[in-house]
Design an enzyme around this catalytic site. Sequence first.
Site, short mmCIF file in Angstrom:
data_model
loop_
_atom_site.label_atom_id
_atom_site.label_comp_id
_atom_site.label_asym_id
_atom_site.label_seq_id
_atom_site.Cartn_x
_atom_site.Cartn_y
_atom_site.Cartn_z
N MET A 142 38.44 31.68 36.30
CA MET A 142 38.93 32.98 36.75
C MET A 142 39.96 32.84 37.88
O MET A 142 39.96 33.63 38.83
CB MET A 142 37.74 33.85 37.19
N ARG A 143 40.81 31.85 37.78
CA ARG A 143 41.89 31.66 38.77
C ARG A 143 43.21 31.57 38.03
O ARG A 143 43.28 30.86 37.01
CB ARG A 143 41.69 30.37 39.56
N ASN A 178 44.31 28.85 27.51
CA ASN A 178 43.38 29.79 28.14
C ASN A 178 42.78 30.69 27.06
O ASN A 178 43.44 30.98 26.06
CB ASN A 178 44.13 30.65 29.16
N ILE A 235 51.01 24.01 37.09
CA ILE A 235 51.39 24.03 35.67
C ILE A 235 52.40 22.91 35.40
O ILE A 235 52.26 22.14 34.44
CB ILE A 235 51.97 25.41 35.27
N HIS A 270 41.28 34.54 26.56
CA HIS A 270 41.26 35.82 27.26
C HIS A 270 40.48 36.84 26.44
O HIS A 270 40.67 36.93 25.23
CB HIS A 270 42.69 36.31 27.50
C1 GAR Z 1 34.91 34.78 28.49
O1 GAR Z 1 34.73 36.05 27.94
C2 GAR Z 1 36.39 34.50 28.66
O2 GAR Z 1 37.19 35.07 27.66
C3 GAR Z 1 36.66 35.16 29.99
O3 GAR Z 1 35.54 34.84 30.77
C4 GAR Z 1 34.39 34.70 29.92
C5 GAR Z 1 33.75 33.39 30.23
O4 GAR Z 1 32.53 33.28 29.57
N1 GAR Z 1 37.86 34.70 30.59
C6 GAR Z 1 38.64 35.46 31.34
O5 GAR Z 1 38.39 36.61 31.60
C7 GAR Z 1 39.88 34.77 31.87
N2 GAR Z 1 40.74 35.73 32.50
P1 GAR Z 1 31.79 31.86 29.49
O6 GAR Z 1 31.70 31.33 30.93
O7 GAR Z 1 30.43 32.23 28.96
O8 GAR Z 1 32.56 30.97 28.60
#
Ligand code: GAR
Length: 306
Positions: free
Chosen positions: A135-136, A157, A143, A159
């Site tokens: 979440m960063r 990534n 990059i 999303h």
């Molecule tokens: C997932 O839904 C992923 O798509 C989202 O975090 C969750 C992680 O779940 N990612 C984001 O929102 C990125 N901006 P997990 O830890 O169970 O894999």
Amino acid sequence: MRHQIKVGVLISGGGSNLRAIFEACQTRKIDARVAFVGSDNPEVSGLERARKRRVPTFVVDYKAIQVQYSQHRQQMTLPADCNWKRLLKFQRLRPADTPHEALEAFFIPRLMAEARLLAYLRQQPFDLLVLAGFMRTLTPYIIDGINLDPHQPRIMNIHPALLPAFPGVDGYGDTFRYGCRVGGCTVHFVDYGEDTGPIIGQRAFRIDPGDSLETVRQRGLALEWELYPECIQLFAENRLRVIRKEYPLRGGRMVSRRVVEFVPRVYQKVIERGAVACGRSDRLEHQGDGHKGTHGAADIGKNDHQ
Ligand code: GAR
């Protein structure tokens, strides 16, 4: 045995996508193995998942760095290899007219954290870096430190929304609250913007009147667990190409987009044979690449086509 790519995974949570990737590796659904798992938070249970499988882990505690920055702002400086002017020129995480102090407060702690992340990443060889609920946002500094060739991005990534709708931190929540009849998830290459990079794969699902945010999230996650391994496998097979496409609009204007093209499997075999015959090995170069070779964070801006 088929060649396995090394995948590094960054997480911020429970790591259900990490679990799906582990399982896909274990059952040989994908030609990959997880080389390491990193997190921005020492507490997350996903790290334990990795340790149980004896996969190396590391933590760069973003929150602690942020606290350190707010308490000792004067003593904290940019990483030595970061070019601030170029970073500001190419970043797309903050509006260009953001006051200088606010830019510093946003970027400096992030850059310090990214310098530590890069130090870990440089100790662990990998082919692909996968953000699995990390979440960063990443700045051009890290990059460019990872993408050795700007034409062959190697950070993915996932999303929780059908991009370009609902970028940001709560994709399923935003989709649900908007009253959408369809939700979904997206895997994309990471570029300098937030959730703006070229799309590799998407899955969609129906949202019915009786659904809650929780059912939406569960349905979305179940699709994420299928989609991410599939996209990793396309990368492992070297079948992803990022190309620029130009489209004419009304009024004579043109729009230009970087998109992902799939190399059909049958052509891939021909290309591979050709590459071997030419003495090239490992991953193939994209035809027409102008730039090839290792470059470091000091080269921010080389990816200026993004
Ligand atoms: C997932 O839904 C992923 O798509 C989202 O975090 C969750 C992680 O779940 N990612 C984001 O929102 C990125 N901006 P997990 O830890 O169970 O894999």
